[in-house]
Scaffold this motif. Structure first.
Motif, PDB file in Angstrom:
ATOM      1  N   ARG A  15       6.000 -16.480  27.321  1.00  0.00           N
ATOM      2  CA  ARG A  15       5.453 -16.542  25.953  1.00  0.00           C
ATOM      3  C   ARG A  15       6.406 -15.842  24.998  1.00  0.00           C
ATOM      4  NH1 ARG A  15       4.566 -14.120  21.852  1.00  0.00           N
ATOM      5  NH2 ARG A  15       5.222 -12.230  22.944  1.00  0.00           N
ATOM      6  N   HIS A  16       6.789 -16.511  23.980  1.00  0.00           N
ATOM      7  CA  HIS A  16       7.461 -15.834  22.885  1.00  0.00           C
ATOM      8  C   HIS A  16       7.109 -16.581  21.610  1.00  0.00           C
ATOM      9  CE1 HIS A  16      11.017 -18.673  22.648  1.00  0.00           C
ATOM     10  NE2 HIS A  16      10.601 -18.924  23.854  1.00  0.00           N
ATOM     11  N   SER A  17       7.324 -15.968  20.494  1.00  0.00           N
ATOM     12  CA  SER A  17       6.904 -16.583  19.237  1.00  0.00           C
ATOM     13  C   SER A  17       7.739 -17.812  18.955  1.00  0.00           C
ATOM     14  CB  SER A  17       7.027 -15.582  18.090  1.00  0.00           C
ATOM     15  OG  SER A  17       6.115 -14.530  18.289  1.00  0.00           O
ATOM     16  N   ARG A  19       8.619 -20.981  16.345  1.00  0.00           N
ATOM     17  CA  ARG A  19       8.552 -21.219  14.902  1.00  0.00           C
ATOM     18  C   ARG A  19       9.005 -22.625  14.538  1.00  0.00           C
ATOM     19  NH1 ARG A  19      10.214 -15.933  15.823  1.00  0.00           N
ATOM     20  NH2 ARG A  19       8.815 -14.332  15.001  1.00  0.00           N
ATOM     21  N   ALA A  97      14.524  -7.574  15.851  1.00  0.00           N
ATOM     22  CA  ALA A  97      13.715  -8.807  15.918  1.00  0.00           C
ATOM     23  C   ALA A  97      14.142  -9.773  14.812  1.00  0.00           C
ATOM     24  CB  ALA A  97      12.233  -8.466  15.785  1.00  0.00           C
ATOM     25  N   ASN A 122       6.498 -19.677   7.121  1.00  0.00           N
ATOM     26  CA  ASN A 122       5.209 -19.133   7.569  1.00  0.00           C
ATOM     27  C   ASN A 122       4.055 -19.914   6.956  1.00  0.00           C
ATOM     28  OD1 ASN A 122       5.139 -16.487   9.213  1.00  0.00           O
ATOM     29  ND2 ASN A 122       6.829 -16.130   7.769  1.00  0.00           N
ATOM     30  N   PHE A 126       5.021 -23.455  10.244  1.00  0.00           N
ATOM     31  CA  PHE A 126       6.150 -23.891  11.078  1.00  0.00           C
ATOM     32  C   PHE A 126       5.927 -25.320  11.595  1.00  0.00           C
ATOM     33  CE2 PHE A 126       5.837 -19.185  11.786  1.00  0.00           C
ATOM     34  CZ  PHE A 126       6.917 -18.823  11.005  1.00  0.00           C
ATOM     35  N   PRO A 168       2.003 -15.667  16.173  1.00  0.00           N
ATOM     36  CA  PRO A 168       1.060 -14.848  15.404  1.00  0.00           C
ATOM     37  C   PRO A 168       1.696 -14.526  14.058  1.00  0.00           C
ATOM     38  CG  PRO A 168       2.154 -13.498  17.066  1.00  0.00           C
ATOM     39  CD  PRO A 168       2.692 -14.898  17.221  1.00  0.00           C
ATOM     40  N   GLN A 169       0.920 -14.563  12.981  1.00  0.00           N
ATOM     41  CA  GLN A 169       1.519 -14.427  11.645  1.00  0.00           C
ATOM     42  C   GLN A 169       0.683 -13.554  10.706  1.00  0.00           C
ATOM     43  OE1 GLN A 169       1.917 -19.003  11.856  1.00  0.00           O
ATOM     44  NE2 GLN A 169       3.035 -18.394  10.029  1.00  0.00           N
ATOM     45  N   THR A 170       1.185 -12.350  10.470  1.00  0.00           N
ATOM     46  CA  THR A 170       0.590 -11.497   9.437  1.00  0.00           C
ATOM     47  C   THR A 170       0.666 -12.192   8.089  1.00  0.00           C
ATOM     48  OG1 THR A 170       0.959  -9.392  10.542  1.00  0.00           O
ATOM     49  CG2 THR A 170       0.990  -9.340   8.146  1.00  0.00           C
ATOM     50  N   ALA A 171       1.751 -12.944   7.880  1.00  0.00           N
ATOM     51  CA  ALA A 171       1.960 -13.621   6.588  1.00  0.00           C
ATOM     52  C   ALA A 171       0.764 -14.498   6.218  1.00  0.00           C
ATOM     53  CB  ALA A 171       3.239 -14.458   6.636  1.00  0.00           C
ATOM     54  N   PHE A 193      -5.036 -11.894  10.627  1.00  0.00           N
ATOM     55  CA  PHE A 193      -3.807 -12.698  10.714  1.00  0.00           C
ATOM     56  C   PHE A 193      -4.144 -14.089  11.229  1.00  0.00           C
ATOM     57  CE2 PHE A 193      -4.153 -10.385  14.715  1.00  0.00           C
ATOM     58  CZ  PHE A 193      -3.729 -11.250  15.700  1.00  0.00           C
ATOM     59  N   THR A 211      13.364 -11.860  21.837  1.00  0.00           N
ATOM     60  CA  THR A 211      13.448 -10.443  21.467  1.00  0.00           C
ATOM     61  C   THR A 211      13.467  -9.589  22.729  1.00  0.00           C
ATOM     62  OG1 THR A 211      11.050 -10.461  21.322  1.00  0.00           O
ATOM     63  CG2 THR A 211      12.263 -10.703  19.254  1.00  0.00           C
ATOM     64  N   ARG A 213      12.788  -5.673  24.646  1.00  0.00           N
ATOM     65  CA  ARG A 213      11.743  -4.651  24.653  1.00  0.00           C
ATOM     66  C   ARG A 213      12.350  -3.315  25.040  1.00  0.00           C
ATOM     67  NH1 ARG A 213       9.623  -8.423  22.606  1.00  0.00           N
ATOM     68  NH2 ARG A 213       7.527  -9.248  22.972  1.00  0.00           N
TER      69      ARG A 213
HETATM   70  C1  LIG Z   1       0.079  -9.351  14.698  1.00  0.00           C
HETATM   71  C2  LIG Z   1       1.443 -10.009  14.603  1.00  0.00           C
HETATM   72  C3  LIG Z   1       1.865 -10.487  13.373  1.00  0.00           C
HETATM   73  C4  LIG Z   1       3.096 -11.165  13.269  1.00  0.00           C
HETATM   74  N1  LIG Z   1       3.451 -11.722  12.059  1.00  0.00           N
HETATM   75  C5  LIG Z   1       4.529 -12.545  12.005  1.00  0.00           C
HETATM   76  C6  LIG Z   1       4.781 -13.294  10.814  1.00  0.00           C
HETATM   77  O1  LIG Z   1       4.108 -13.172   9.790  1.00  0.00           O
HETATM   78  N2  LIG Z   1       5.822 -14.171  10.836  1.00  0.00           N
HETATM   79  C7  LIG Z   1       6.621 -14.345  11.947  1.00  0.00           C
HETATM   80  O2  LIG Z   1       7.554 -15.164  11.895  1.00  0.00           O
HETATM   81  N3  LIG Z   1       6.403 -13.633  13.082  1.00  0.00           N
HETATM   82  C8  LIG Z   1       5.365 -12.749  13.136  1.00  0.00           C
HETATM   83  N4  LIG Z   1       5.081 -12.074  14.306  1.00  0.00           N
HETATM   84  C9  LIG Z   1       5.913 -12.295  15.492  1.00  0.00           C
HETATM   85  C10 LIG Z   1       6.724 -11.055  15.853  1.00  0.00           C
HETATM   86  O3  LIG Z   1       7.852 -10.981  15.049  1.00  0.00           O
HETATM   87  C11 LIG Z   1       7.080 -11.156  17.346  1.00  0.00           C
HETATM   88  O4  LIG Z   1       5.901 -11.112  18.110  1.00  0.00           O
HETATM   89  C12 LIG Z   1       8.001 -10.035  17.814  1.00  0.00           C
HETATM   90  O5  LIG Z   1       9.233 -10.077  17.149  1.00  0.00           O
HETATM   91  C13 LIG Z   1       8.243 -10.137  19.326  1.00  0.00           C
HETATM   92  O6  LIG Z   1       8.773 -11.404  19.637  1.00  0.00           O
HETATM   93  P1  LIG Z   1       8.047 -12.430  20.610  1.00  0.00           P
HETATM   94  O7  LIG Z   1       6.659 -12.695  20.085  1.00  0.00           O
HETATM   95  O8  LIG Z   1       8.922 -13.646  20.541  1.00  0.00           O
HETATM   96  O9  LIG Z   1       8.006 -11.814  21.975  1.00  0.00           O
HETATM   97  C14 LIG Z   1       3.913 -11.326  14.418  1.00  0.00           C
HETATM   98  C15 LIG Z   1       3.489 -10.789  15.638  1.00  0.00           C
HETATM   99  C16 LIG Z   1       2.258 -10.147  15.732  1.00  0.00           C
HETATM  100  C17 LIG Z   1       1.802  -9.620  17.077  1.00  0.00           C
END
Ligand SMILES: Cc1cc2nc3c(=O)[nH]c(=O)nc-3n(C[C@H](O)[C@H](O)[C@H](O)COP(=O)(O)O)c2cc1C
Length: 224
Positions: A15-17, A19, A97, A122, A126, A168-171, A193, A211, A213
């Motif tokens: 799992r990784h974010s 986009r 990151a 965001n 995406f 996941p996106q706080t934005a 979020f 990313t 750790r």
């Molecule tokens: C609660 C939360 C909010 C986040 N908000 C954003 C966001 O607004 N936009 C974005 O591109 N990534 C966002 N991220 C992704 C983080 O940047 C990412 O989880 C972190 O860099 C670790 O990378 P990974 O998820 O690929 O392991 C968010 C992650 C979390 C957990």
């Protein structure tokens, strides 16, 4: 390691974010399976304080069209203040990151216009075909927000296990009033979020963003 543990490790580490997503929707049965298993997330006193709104189809297209314009016009409403100023090691990790993302997307650090364009993505989710907005009902606070985090990670791991990706996106919490208005949600539900999700776009290099750790001794202390 048992086969079960190996499968779990693989799901967590893969799992990784993501986009960049394909337009293809996830079928309703798979969605139900995934959201059902995410319900197994633990929470304080089993209160399960997550209120989740999954948006797809025409409703999502309206948000995708309107949210970038609204943000660009300065329409901002957040239920939780964005006051996380990172310092020291946390700042370094934030920088790392962001650099990993810009490297994957082919954006030079000093290219402010491209960085901004990446950030604005965001608000178009995406290109994902689905988004889950995670709300916390009043009067809950920090303790229950932790439960929401438990839920979010359980959901994202379930998505990964089904070959799907997420971000996941706080934005997505930056326009809480607008999201509530569009979805007919009571103001007592506070937006924490959102999580865009769907099938990963394998051809977009941004999805290669990985990313690192902290080493275990920098994060976990064992006492005996
Ligand atoms: C609660 C939360 C909010 C986040 N908000 C954003 C966001 O607004 N936009 C974005 O591109 N990534 C966002 N991220 C992704 C983080 O940047 C990412 O989880 C972190 O860099 C670790 O990378 P990974 O998820 O690929 O392991 C968010 C992650 C979390 C957990």
């Amino acid at each position: 390691m048992t086969e079960r543990a190996a499968i779990f490790d693989e799901i967590v580490t893969s799992r990784h974010s993501l986009r960049a997503f394909l337009p293809q929707q996830v079928d309703a049965k798979t969605l139900a399976t995934i959201f059902n298993v995410a319900q197994r997330a633990p929470s304080n006193c089993n209160s399960q304080p997550w209120v989740v709104h999954v948006v797809s189809g025409a409703k999502l297209e309206t948000l995708r069209r309107e949210m970038p314009e609204r943000f660009a016009a300065g329409n901002f409403s957040m239920d939780f203040p964005y006051d996380g100023v990172y310092q020291g090691v946390y700042k370094e990790r934030q920088y790392g990151a962001a650099q990993a993302l810009y490297d994957a997307a082919g954006i030079a650090r000093e290219d402010k216009a491209k960085r901004n364009a990446q950030f604005m993505r965001n608000f178009t989710f995406f290109d994902a075909p689905h988004v889950a907005f995670l709300f916390l009902p009043e009067p809950f606070g920090l303790r229950e927000a932790a439960d929401l985090g438990m839920y979010a990670q359980t959901l994202m791991l379930a998505l990964t296990a089904h070959g799907l990706g997420s971000c996941p996106q706080t934005a997505l919490g930056f326009q809480a009033d607008f999201v509530r208005e569009q979805l007919g949600i009571d103001a007592s539900n506070k937006l924490v979020f959102g999580i865009s999700f769907g099938y990963p776009n394998p051809d977009d290099p941004v999805n290669a963003c990985l990313t690192d750790r902290a080493a275990l001794p920098d994060a976990v202390n064992f006492h005996s």
